[in-house]
Design a protein around this motif. Structure first.
Motif, PDB file in Angstrom:
ATOM      1  N   HIS A 100       0.828  -1.211   0.000  1.00  0.00           N
ATOM      2  CA  HIS A 100       0.000   0.000   0.000  1.00  0.00           C
ATOM      3  C   HIS A 100       0.867   1.268   0.000  1.00  0.00           C
ATOM      4  N   HIS A 159       1.710   4.323  -2.881  1.00  0.00           N
ATOM      5  CA  HIS A 159       1.741   5.793  -2.772  1.00  0.00           C
ATOM      6  C   HIS A 159       3.052   6.327  -3.324  1.00  0.00           C
ATOM      7  N   GLU A 218      -5.712   7.475  -3.084  1.00  0.00           N
ATOM      8  CA  GLU A 218      -5.457   6.056  -2.841  1.00  0.00           C
ATOM      9  C   GLU A 218      -5.433   5.237  -4.138  1.00  0.00           C
ATOM     10  N   SER A 275      -2.118   3.131  -4.179  1.00  0.00           N
ATOM     11  CA  SER A 275      -1.885   2.329  -2.971  1.00  0.00           C
ATOM     12  C   SER A 275      -2.810   1.116  -2.939  1.00  0.00           C
TER      13      SER A 275
HETATM   14 ZN   LIG Z   1      -3.078   5.192   1.836  1.00  0.00          ZN
END
Ligand SMILES: [Zn+2]
Length: 590
Positions: A383, A387, A410, A413
């Protein structure tokens, strides 16, 4: 180098040490640049022609890049050693310096916001300012909802004893709650968070006691907590009236640069798919051998999900799965390990959780995790590196176009998590572990999409109810229960106490209407992943291109570039096709 050291940050690309003279030099330089900018332009921004305004924005970006380096370094140092006195002092000092600089350059924001409309239209239409169009629009979007200066001043001052004080009372009340519960035959007093964790215990009776104890503890404080809800909701009602917003969710959507239609399309499509959640819980009841699946069984674990994964295995899993999607993904991730831009292991004094910090496009991101050998921790690494990949790809954007907007934040991620989960599943031969892995993915989607949409729907109804006058806790509770029934249908037996669920959710107090954005992010990624599954490698460059857009456009503009129409229910439905296939796989394991 010692193995442990290799898993710690090297912050050398920022500064060599806390007393690196370059840090002091940057603080001085930032102040100097800010003062120079203000001396040259304060009070005169609206007189600038497009070329001159562009020059000003370029200088402004350069100033921010210098000003943020010391604060970024200080906050990273502090995150890795919260008990270090030198790091604590540095955080305080850079915060003060940062505040001073932003006060000096505050004029720019104010003058962009208040420039005459004809001047502003001229800027927007010019070729010179094309790269800053999104920034200019965003800077101005709150202008129609801004009050006069004295009014704003009063509102800010009064908010300290108003909404801010009420939400503090909420926090203090909730955090003081101790839940009385029997564990292993002994009576115990634990915090609400500890009690929440017990809801995923394999012991069904303990799960039930924990759920009951949490609800009862909240119910016993409902006089104060419900008073806070009513007051905060009314405060917001007054605010949207004064600032002429057309609905309680409107200020949030303005910040997120999304139209109400898009969010309604997302929510309505989700609600039409509630049957998928109901189908899953019927199957989960069978898997657990429970003829009467109840609300305290929602988080019951399936055997096989508690496998341990060492960090070196976890790292390899992440890199291999990223490589199977795109070499660009794995190369960027690999670089974070090799150059020590990631701080991996927990240790005393280091802050908990995980994050990816990236503020300046000319500098790579930094990632922090607290790896503890659980499958979840591997997922967290994927995750946060997602990013980092997003920011790295966006690094060709200039600073004001760099960071993605909230609903897009997001995109990479969660995509990283799905790529990893798909790979894990494909490689797993043990049928028990396979079933647990599939269940984890499904429950993740239920938690981030279905539950969050349900929360948001309740929030809309609760604000509407409050607009008619003070509501009792029972009235809010009845609205909550109706939403639960809608989501779970006959597949989950609800208890009398389930109507108290709303009162312990801090987002309703602190981050109004934030919950929909979890659903937006997750469903967007599921739908994009569906496209990848269908289009194969052709999808990859388009997806990388989307990430490279950073924050250079609104979510609608950026997604339109990859052929996605967020207004269309058909797009959101693609995300549920992914979920539906997972449920089919889960069924096949029974
Ligand atoms: Zn996040």
């Amino acid at each position: 180098m010692h193995a442990d050291e290799a898993l710690r940050w090297d912050l050398g690309d920022l500064y060599r040490a806390d007393d690196d003279p370059a840090l002091e030099r940057d603080l001085r330089d930032a102040r100097g640049r800010a003062e120079k900018l203000a001396a040259a332009h304060r009070g005169m921004v609206s007189a600038l022609n497009p070329a001159k305004l562009r020059d000003l924005l370029v200088e402004y970006e350069a100033l921010i890049a210098v000003a943020w380096r010391p604060s970024l370094y200080a906050s990273l140092r502090f995150s890795a050693a919260t008990d270090d006195a030198s790091a604590q002092a540095l955080v305080a000092r850079t915060r003060e310096e940062g505040a001073r600089v932003s006060t000096v350059v505050k004029f720019l924001d104010v003058e962009l916001k208040t420039a005459p409309q004809t001047v502003f239209d001229g800027w927007l239409a010019s070729a010179e300012l094309e790269p800053y169009r999104h920034y200019l629009r965003a800077a101005r979007r709150s202008a129609p909802h801004t009050l006069s200066e004295p009014e704003e001043k009063v509102a800010t001052l009064k908010s300290l004893t108003g909404a801010a004080a009420w939400s503090q009372l909420y926090d203090e009340t909730v955090s003081s709650i101790r839940v009385g519960i029997e564990i292993d035959g002994k009576p115990r007093e634990i915090t609400v968070d500890e009690a929440r964790a017990l809801r995923s215990s394999p012991d069904r009776a303990l799960r039930e006691r924990a759920s009951r104890a949490i609800h009862e503890a909240h119910a016993s404080r409902s006089h104060v907590l419900n008073f806070v809800f009513n007051t905060i909701f009314q405060d917001h009602g007054v605010e949207i009236g004064l600032r002429r917003f057309d609905s309680p969710i409107a200020p949030t959507l303005l910040d997120d640069e999304l139209s109400a239609e898009v969010v309604e399309s997302l929510m309505a499509t989700t609600e039409r798919n509630y049957g998928l959640a109901q189908e899953y819980y019927r199957l989960k009841a069978r898997a657990l051998g429970l003829p009467d699946f109840a609300s305290h069984d929602l988080l019951a674990p399936l055997p096989g999900g508690d496998r341990k994964v060492s960090f070196s295995d976890g790292k390899k899993l992440v890199l291999d799965s990223f490589a199977s999607f795109s070499p660009t993904f794995s190369e960027i991730a690999e670089r974070h390990f090799a150059r020590r831009w990631i701080d991996v292991m927990p240790r005393p004094g280091k802050r908990g959780g995980a994050f990816c910090a990236a503020a300046i496009p000319s500098l790579h991101p930094y990632v922090l995790t607290n790896y503890n050998d659980r499958l979840d921790d591997v997922s967290t690494v994927a995750h946060e590196l997602g990013h980092a990949i997003h920011f790295s790809l966006a690094s060709k954007q200039s600073l004001l176009n760099y960071g993605p907007t909230t609903p897009m934040a997001e995109t990479a991620s969660v995509f990283g998590e799905i790529v990893l989960a798909t790979r894990l599943l494909a490689a797993e031969r043990d049928p028990t572990v396979r079933r647990a892995l599939i269940a984890m993915r499904i429950e993740d989607v239920i938690a981030t999409v279905f539950r969050q949409v349900m929360y948001t729907r309740w929030e809309q109804q609760a604000h509407a109810r409050r607009a008619e006058g003070v509501a009792t806790a029972d009235e809010y509770g009845a609205l909550w229960r109706a939403q639960l029934e809608r989501l779970y249908g006959p597949s989950v037996r609800l208890g009398e106490l389930d109507r108290w669920g709303w009162i312990g959710i801090p987002h309703f107090i602190h981050s109004r209407f934030y919950c929909y954005s979890y659903a937006f992010g997750q469903l967007l990624v599921l739908a994009l992943y569906r496209r990848y599954a269908e289009e194969g490698d052709r999808f990859v460059p388009r997806y990388l291109d989307l990430l490279a857009g950073g924050g250079s456009g609104t979510p609608e503009e950026l997604l339109a570039r990859v052929g996605v129409d967020v207004h269309a229910p058909a797009f959101w439905q693609q995300g549920f096709a992914t979920l539906s296939s997972l449920i089919d796989e889960f069924r096949a394991t029974l």
